[in-house]
Design an enzyme around this catalytic site. Structure first.
Site, PDB file in Angstrom:
ATOM      1  N   HIS A  12      27.438   0.325   8.998  1.00  0.00           N
ATOM      2  CA  HIS A  12      26.005   0.623   8.874  1.00  0.00           C
ATOM      3  C   HIS A  12      25.725   1.368   7.566  1.00  0.00           C
ATOM      4  O   HIS A  12      24.867   0.966   6.774  1.00  0.00           O
ATOM      5  CB  HIS A  12      25.569   1.464  10.078  1.00  0.00           C
ATOM      6  N   GLU A  13      26.446   2.459   7.351  1.00  0.00           N
ATOM      7  CA  GLU A  13      26.193   3.259   6.144  1.00  0.00           C
ATOM      8  C   GLU A  13      26.550   2.482   4.886  1.00  0.00           C
ATOM      9  O   GLU A  13      25.910   2.639   3.847  1.00  0.00           O
ATOM     10  CB  GLU A  13      26.965   4.584   6.209  1.00  0.00           C
TER      11      GLU A  13
END
Length: 676
Positions: free
Chosen positions: A463-464
């Site tokens: 995600h990051e």
């Protein structure tokens, strides 16, 4: 010499001392003010280049100093840095107001804006002009003097209050320790978690084991500990941060923040803070947000109620639990998940060694976007935990510098985030490449084991890194439109779409290998991951909706009548409640996303972006998850474009149509709810 005032490419962390920050801010503000004054007082006829573009490139040194300082305040802070933050934040707020309330500057901006239809501007230039004009008009440029003065006071106060809120949450997190000396109190915890707790105790010169409120310590205890009494203690400690009526209490801060935001919105001619914020979002109005959340609530609630009943019955059968409480949820969910899918994180973790997952997300990005990653050791770092990489395209051109900081420590706030130390832009014919950072809080290696990630941590890393790609692959002219400088409810698309590859066999085979044997993750485990992906999805969706409703309850109405933070929260959560109310806890007092971060009136955007990412990934699934044509369209129309156009236009250019909520409902296993 102050290293922050000497021209630098990469941040000179090892040379920076705390005493350098405030003088650097003061000098950089003064220099930026001179640049702004030169634009405002120019005798030349206002043009796009000498006013709008010049304004966007002004204050670059101040931007660099700010990015270094505030990133450190999140990732490697100390009391001295926090004190400086309290001192410089009002100065930055005042400087920002000095720009937006500068009448001569606004006259020049307005002069260009008024002739916009006659100018032959590119789409990006038109967007920048619109953004610059609105940055004035939406921040008081058209107000009379007395209201401008009040706006300055509000902004200065808000900057202090938000900082204080965050410092209180961090202090509460660091203050709490559950010190256990009886090994029976760790019953149910996997050996790796016990070892980590013992190592933490040893690092603080204590016997036994330490459990803290940092996620890598807190989550496993809540998930695996069979000691219900201790789970309750830990859950209440976590849920009551900033809610103790002491010097770290955030209740008054919240009420003040909400009221000041509302007053600010009213000053500017908006009904509420949410009306002000959402004017510059894809959602556009609070009414649309409420409609969106309500539509999801109708689809998710029946499924959530069935899932909760199943979980409660399971707990009763297993342990004769009369009533399922909040501190029971993670524990019995994990037990039920193991029963239904024969799958638990302890079986998966050996296949997700941190270094392998990092290599895996790099391989996925390489296959999709033709990138090359090289770990480098000649870049200055702020902590020994940080890893640094240079990223190149297939022609060996530098794409980005990348900092990766993955483990918790006392000076680091909880959670996971992407940030930037240097923006991408084009100036004097040079495409200046960005410096991007991912910061997470994953379990540290122990004496006997490397850092092994839970599957949830794997998706967090992906995600990051998706946010990271949005910054790294930026290819715009102006820094104000580069990378993640997009509408807030669009910013989660690049991050959330990346999580999808974690569930795909073709991607997992690239990196999910056993840290001891090198064996590729068995396909039966991959299938179980996919099968369990929608486990309790109704409850998970309800939880996200509840946070969105709480956010809107603080920012979508007049908060002047709110005197009791807990009562306000209980009322907001009422439509989504499953668990009994716990009077000792209050989420609002540590809800950093909306009271310190940038998510006020924007928490709904996580679910909004899920609609986008489910629809977008469905396109990849149709063509192949590593299909170069689709990946290139995503890079060219979404990742590289930043905020140069309206997000829906960018999305439609990538996908060919607007996103459909059905893709999300289908992925979540909630589609059947629509046809009953």
């Amino acid at each position: 010499m102050n290293p922050l005032l000497t021209p630098f490419d990469t941040a000179p962390f090892s040379k920076i001392k705390n005493e350098h920050f405030k003088p650097a801010f003061l000098q950089a503000i003064e220099d930026a003010r001179s640049e702004i004054d030169a634009i405002a007082n120019s005798k030349e006829v206002p043009t796009f280049e000498n006013t709008i573009a010049a304004l966007d490139f002004a204050g670059q040194q101040l931007d660099r100093v700010s990015s270094v300082f505030f990133n450190l305040n999140s990732a490697e802070t100390n009391p001295e840095i926090q004190k400086i933050a309290q001192e410089v934040s009002p100065l930055l707020s005042e400087f920002s107001n000095d720009i937006t309330l500068n009448e001569d500057l606004f006259k020049r901006v307005k002069a260009v804006y008024d002739q916009r239809n006659a100018l032959e501007l590119t789409t990006e230039e038109q967007t920048l002009l619109d953004k610059k004009y609105k940055s004035f008009s939406r921040n008081g440029a058209n107000l009379p003097l007395d209201k401008k003065k009040r706006l300055r006071e509000i902004d200065a106060e808000l900057s202090k209050l938000k900082l204080q809120f965050g410092e209180n949450v961090l202090a509460e997190t660091n203050k709490y320790e559950m010190h256990l000396t009886n090994e029976e109190d760790l019953d149910g915890l996997p050996e790796g978690e016990k070892e980590a707790a013992a190592q933490l105790a040893k690092s603080k010169e204590k016997e036994g084991w330490l459990i803290t409120l940092d996620y890598p310590s807190y989550i496993p205890f809540m998930k695996y500990s069979s000691n219900r009494k201790l789970r309750k203690e830990l859950s209440i400690a976590f849920g009551s941060k900033g809610f103790h009526n002491d010097e770290l209490d955030n209740q008054k801060n919240i009420i003040n923040i909400a009221n000041l935001r509302h007053e600010r919105a009213n000053l500017l001619g908006y009904k509420t803070h949410a009306h002000y914020v959402l004017e510059e979002r894809m959602a556009e109005t609070p009414e649309k947000v409420h409609h969106f959340l309500q539509e999801l609530l109708e689809k998710a609630k029946p499924a959530a109620e069935r899932e909760f009943e199943e979980l409660e019955n399971f707990a009763k059968q297993l342990d004769k639990i009369d009533r399922l409480e909040k501190w029971d949820g993670a524990y019995y969910s994990e037990k039920l998940k193991q029963k239904l899918f024969d799958l638990d994180d302890e079986k998966l973790k050996p296949y997700f060694k941190l270094e392998n997952v990092i290599a895996g997300v790099f391989k996925v990005a390489t296959k999709l976007f033709d990138l090359q990653f090289e770990e480098v050791f000649d870049v200055d770092k702020y902590h020994t935990d940080v890893k640094t990489y240079r990223i190149y395209d297939k022609n060996k051109n530098l794409v980005s510098l990348f900092y990766a900081d993955f483990h918790p420590r006392p000076g680091k706030r909880g959670g996971a985030w992407m940030t930037s130390y240097k923006a991408q832009y084009v100036q004097n014919g040079v495409n200046v490449r960005p410096h991007i950072s991912n910061v997470c809080n994953f379990t540290k290696p122990t004496a006997s084991k490397p850092s092994l990630l839970t599957f949830n941590e794997v998706t967090t890393l992906f995600h990051e890194f998706g946010h990271g790609l949005h910054g790294m692959l930026a290819n715009t002219v102006y820094p104000g439109l580069s990378g993640t400088s997009v509408y807030w409810d669009f910013v989660e698309l690049p991050s959330q779409i990346m999580e999808n590859w974690c569930y795909e066999k073709e991607a997992l085979e690239l990196f999910a290998t056993h840290y001891q044997t090198g064996e590729v993750i068995p396909m039966e485990l991959v299938q179980k991951i996919k099968d369990s992906a929608t486990f309790q999805e109704g409850m998970a969706t309800l939880r996200q909706i509840s946070f969105g409703l709480l956010d809107m309850s603080w920012h979508g109405t007049d908060p002047s009548g709110i005197s009791n933070v807990k009562e306000q929260e209980v009322s907001a959560f009422e439509p989504t409640d499953l668990y009994p109310e716990c009077p000792e806890t209050c989420m609002s007092t540590s809800f950093s996303h909306i009271f310190q971060g940038g998510y006020s009136s924007g928490y709904y955007s996580y679910k909004w972006a899920e609609v986008l990412d489910a629809d977008a990934f469905a396109y990849f699934k149709e063509k192949g998850i590593f299909n170069q044509e689709v990946a290139t369209k995503f890079k060219d129309n979404v990742l590289s474009k930043g905020g140069t156009e309206k997000p829906m236009e960018l999305y439609k250019r990538f996908r060919g149509s607007e996103p459909k909520i059905e893709a999300l409902l289908k992925r979540a296993g909630l589609l059947s709810e629509t046809v009953n």
